[in-house]
Design a protein around this motif. Structure first.
Motif: not given
Length: 168
Positions: A126-144
């Protein structure tokens, strides 16, 4: 922020634990980057919490007994509480594999897990940044992995726009 997400999570956990037969099977897990459940629960301690849970899963699977030791028993509302990150920057210590194992451990230990998470769900796609993906890891994993996701937002045009952005 400021829309009542953490308060809703507390109310949901309280409602789920209202039946005395459900005591000990409901967990409120503070998995937000700006964790506030410790403040809302007037927790005297800020340790242990998410960081210790994830660290414990780096090398091996923790037992359900050990996972329960990392949570606080709240007799009055009837649920257990896993405290969140102490500092926003602590997300850098949450390795994805250990995080996944820790969340699986919570689901194995508690029948009902209410997770208080941020609406930050962007990843690299969505944003081109792996760092952002890792920062959002908690929310992304839980919601998924969630069976149910509740979204809370502000009324009005801007609030609806923000909610639609999160849902998309």
């Amino acid at each position: 922020g400021g829309v009542g997400r953490s308060t809703l999570a507390m109310a949901l956990a309280t409602g789920l634990a209202a039946d005395p037969r459900d005591r000990g099977i409901v967990l409120l897990a503070d998995l937000a980057l700006h964790a506030q459940q410790a403040l809302l629960h007037d927790a005297g301690d800020i340790v242990p919490g998410v960081l210790e849970l994830v660290e414990g899963h780096r090398g091996a699977r923790l037992s359900s007994e050990r996972i329960r030791e990392l949570c606080f028993v709240l007799p009055d509302p009837g649920y257990d509480l896993l405290l969140g990150l102490r500092r926003h920057r602590d997300w850098t210590a949450l390795r994805p594999r250990a995080l996944a194992a820790a969340l699986e451990g919570l689901r194995r230990t508690y029948r009902l897990v209410v997770a208080d998470v941020d609406a930050d769900l962007e990843g690299e796609a969505e944003c081109g940044s792996f760092d952002v993906e890792e920062r959002n890891g908690l929310a992304r994993r839980v919601v998924a992995d969630a069976d149910l996701v509740l979204g809370v937002g502000q009324p009005g045009l801007a609030g609806v726009h923000a909610q639609l952005r999160v849902v998309r």
